[in-house]
Design a protein around this motif. Sequence first.
Motif, PDB file in Angstrom:
ATOM      1  N   UNK A 190       1.167  -1.229  -0.326  1.00  0.00           N
ATOM      2  CA  UNK A 190       0.026  -0.005  -0.163  1.00  0.00           C
ATOM      3  C   UNK A 190       1.257   1.160   0.367  1.00  0.00           C
ATOM      4  N   UNK A 191       2.106   1.082   0.901  1.00  0.00           N
ATOM      5  CA  UNK A 191       2.768   2.363   0.277  1.00  0.00           C
ATOM      6  C   UNK A 191       3.364   3.040  -0.650  1.00  0.00           C
ATOM      7  N   UNK A 192       3.712   1.514  -1.305  1.00  0.00           N
ATOM      8  CA  UNK A 192       4.689   1.840  -2.457  1.00  0.00           C
ATOM      9  C   UNK A 192       3.435   1.906  -3.650  1.00  0.00           C
ATOM     10  N   UNK A 193       2.439   1.579  -3.275  1.00  0.00           N
ATOM     11  CA  UNK A 193       1.654   1.878  -4.472  1.00  0.00           C
ATOM     12  C   UNK A 193       1.026   3.719  -4.147  1.00  0.00           C
ATOM     13  N   UNK A 194       0.584   4.381  -2.939  1.00  0.00           N
ATOM     14  CA  UNK A 194       0.832   5.183  -2.525  1.00  0.00           C
ATOM     15  C   UNK A 194       1.495   6.118  -2.907  1.00  0.00           C
ATOM     16  N   UNK A 195       2.485   6.013  -3.600  1.00  0.00           N
ATOM     17  CA  UNK A 195       3.995   6.115  -4.200  1.00  0.00           C
ATOM     18  C   UNK A 195       3.832   7.138  -5.389  1.00  0.00           C
ATOM     19  N   UNK A 196       3.182   5.851  -6.146  1.00  0.00           N
ATOM     20  CA  UNK A 196       3.387   6.123  -7.428  1.00  0.00           C
ATOM     21  C   UNK A 196       2.496   6.608  -7.978  1.00  0.00           C
ATOM     22  N   UNK A 197       1.071   6.447  -6.719  1.00  0.00           N
ATOM     23  CA  UNK A 197      -0.440   6.568  -7.292  1.00  0.00           C
ATOM     24  C   UNK A 197      -0.457   8.940  -7.443  1.00  0.00           C
ATOM     25  N   UNK A 198       0.828   8.744  -6.220  1.00  0.00           N
ATOM     26  CA  UNK A 198       0.997  10.329  -6.113  1.00  0.00           C
ATOM     27  C   UNK A 198       1.992  10.990  -7.621  1.00  0.00           C
ATOM     28  N   UNK A 199       2.583  10.039  -8.112  1.00  0.00           N
ATOM     29  CA  UNK A 199       3.450  10.499  -9.110  1.00  0.00           C
ATOM     30  C   UNK A 199       2.534  10.356 -10.599  1.00  0.00           C
ATOM     31  N   UNK A 200       1.443   9.651 -10.650  1.00  0.00           N
ATOM     32  CA  UNK A 200       0.712   9.481 -11.499  1.00  0.00           C
ATOM     33  C   UNK A 200      -0.662  10.740 -11.290  1.00  0.00           C
ATOM     34  N   UNK A 201      -0.533  11.150 -10.119  1.00  0.00           N
ATOM     35  CA  UNK A 201      -1.614  12.151 -10.113  1.00  0.00           C
ATOM     36  C   UNK A 201      -0.834  12.940 -10.433  1.00  0.00           C
ATOM     37  N   UNK A 202       0.271  13.552 -10.192  1.00  0.00           N
ATOM     38  CA  UNK A 202       0.692  14.954 -10.379  1.00  0.00           C
ATOM     39  C   UNK A 202       0.266  15.291 -11.652  1.00  0.00           C
ATOM     40  N   UNK A 203      -0.077  16.510 -12.163  1.00  0.00           N
ATOM     41  CA  UNK A 203      -0.488  16.527 -13.351  1.00  0.00           C
ATOM     42  C   UNK A 203       1.103  17.862 -13.728  1.00  0.00           C
TER      43      UNK A 203
END
Length: 251
Positions: A190-203
């Motif tokens: 979950x920690x790694x997925x959240x970091x990946x999601x943060x990158x992908x969600x940054x426009x």
Amino acid sequence: MGSWFLQTGSGARFDWGPAGAQRLAAGIACLVVVDVLSFTTSVTVAVESGTRVFPYAWRDESASTFADEMGARLAVGRRMATSASPWSLSPTALRSAPFTPRLVLPSPNGSSIAAAAGESMVVAGCLRNASAVGRWLAQHRYGTLDRPVAVIASGERWPDGSLRPALEDLLGAGAVLAALRKQCGGPLSPEAAAAADCFEATPDVVTAVTSSASGRELTGGGFAGDVDIATELDVCDIVPILTDGAFTAAG
């Protein structure tokens, strides 16, 4: 304290700083250190030119002794670079400095994280080579349950020495984890997925890093070029791996 912090059951894991690296090191096969401003960015710039980069954890007189022992040039602090010693932690300075085959690059955070990996493979990742690192990890089956990988965001330091989580390193680590997820699908903690999601969600990652606290610090100090190089997204196919004490390009 139990083993809850190991993020077991996940092939790709995420944490912060030397302490996080030390905690996760026992259960992994590979560690990716991410220090966007500027250790791992500088490593990619130097390794691209063919330089072997020796990380070193202290910026004191012992660094000079270590450089002599390694037969290497010593990178100095950004503001200490001179015509006689032009190599520094600044990626801009490294680009313009004369070629040296061996370079000692002191970095308390980045080097300490690399040292925490023990016998595990160590890779230097940043925004410049995130996709290349993700592909390389997947090709070597890192990020699987059999060969777990820990991606460690270096962060910065408050004046009292405590960890300051840094946006640029969260985005850099997230970029590596997002690239790995695309290659092999996980399983990410979950920690790694959240970091990946943060990158992908940054426009706009470039603007985010440039406007971040660390980006503003460097720009205000006259090192805007370092931020520019650090935000060259996926321009580098080099994957620096730590071999015999130095970062060199993976074959």
